[in-house]
Design an enzyme around this catalytic site. Structure first.
Site, mmCIF file in Angstrom:
data_model
loop_
_atom_site.group_PDB
_atom_site.id
_atom_site.type_symbol
_atom_site.label_atom_id
_atom_site.label_comp_id
_atom_site.label_asym_id
_atom_site.label_seq_id
_atom_site.Cartn_x
_atom_site.Cartn_y
_atom_site.Cartn_z
ATOM 1 N N ALA A 56 3.366 3.481 4.204
ATOM 2 C CA ALA A 56 2.096 2.941 4.697
ATOM 3 C C ALA A 56 1.615 1.911 3.684
ATOM 4 C CB ALA A 56 1.069 4.052 4.869
ATOM 5 N N VAL A 82 3.351 5.125 -0.422
ATOM 6 C CA VAL A 82 2.449 3.970 -0.443
ATOM 7 C C VAL A 82 3.267 2.702 -0.677
ATOM 8 C CG1 VAL A 82 0.512 2.863 -1.624
ATOM 9 C CG2 VAL A 82 0.515 5.345 -1.273
ATOM 10 N N LYS A 83 3.058 1.734 0.191
ATOM 11 C CA LYS A 83 3.826 0.493 0.140
ATOM 12 C C LYS A 83 3.002 -0.579 -0.572
ATOM 13 C CE LYS A 83 6.857 -1.955 3.414
ATOM 14 N NZ LYS A 83 7.096 -2.143 4.865
ATOM 15 N N LEU A 84 3.580 -1.134 -1.641
ATOM 16 C CA LEU A 84 2.888 -2.120 -2.477
ATOM 17 C C LEU A 84 3.705 -3.404 -2.563
ATOM 18 C CD1 LEU A 84 2.011 0.206 -5.500
ATOM 19 C CD2 LEU A 84 0.449 -0.488 -3.672
#
Length: 216
Positions: A56, A82-84
């Site tokens: 996400a 968590v997508k960064l």
């Protein structure tokens, strides 16, 4: 090689999950927008369908914003990754969120040096974008092979997640180059089972069985 499906369509995800062929899901703001539903609701439903990592993505571009959004996303479900973005602030946020025990997928990787930084920042996954490199006549598979060698040289745990995959051939070449994961649209996953000789052979077998009156 693990297969992730790159979509936010929960119907497609559920269908593929039943086959046992997918190990996780990747999403991005563009895919979530197509779903036409609240962001958190879509991510939560996907996490309930697939027990593996569900990426996400944050929309903030500064460190503090990424940390705030990342921690909020991580609370949706235990399997959220968590997508960064692979920016300096993104790498700093990766170090912090990884330190929290959160899975992190560092995305938009286009060089081996970027991948090296992501691994040092503690990324769970690094996402080199194969198709987008192909678009500018750069060999995406060479990038995967370079990252594989670097990670093996220094025993990094970060998994190479081949992204922006557009064809069955991309999947094969990514596997040969040593990618740990391939994420792809539902149609590409299903196309992996296709071969004209399989179709032809089945047609012949069925025709012969009908002629012989074979019933099981």
């Amino acid at each position: 090689m693990k297969f992730f499906v790159d979509t936010a369509d929960t119907k497609d995800i559920a269908d593929l999950a039943e086959s046992g062929m997918i190990d996780g899901v990747t999403t991005n703001p563009s895919l979530i927008a197509k779903a036409g539903r609240p962001f958190a609701d879509v991510i939560q439903e996907i996490c309930e369908i697939v027990p593996g990592p569900v990426s996400a993505e944050v929309v903030a571009t500064d460190y503090e914003g990424m940390i705030t959004e990342g921690r909020k996303l991580a609370k949706i479900a235990d399997n959220v990754a968590v997508k960064l973005p692979l920016t300096w602030d993104g790498l700093k946020a990766c170090r912090t969120l990884s330190g929290d025990g959160t899975q992190v997928n560092v995305t938009l990787c286009f060089s081996a040096n970027q991948a090296l930084l992501a691994a040092k920042a503690g990324a769970t996954f690094i996402s080199p974008f194969i198709g987008r490199l192909d678009d500018i006549n750069i060999d995406g598979m060479e990038l995967i092979a370079d990252i594989r060698q670097i990670y093996d040289n220094y025993l990094f745990d970060t998994e190479i997640l081949a992204a922006s995959i557009r064809s069955a051939n991309h999947v094969k070449l990514s596997a040969l180059a040593g990618a740990d994961v391939a994420t792809m649209p539902p149609g590409v996953i299903k196309s992996l089972a296709n071969h004209p000789l399989t179709d032809k052979g089945l047609e012949i077998f069925l025709a012969d069985a009908q002629k012989a009156g074979i019933k099981v």
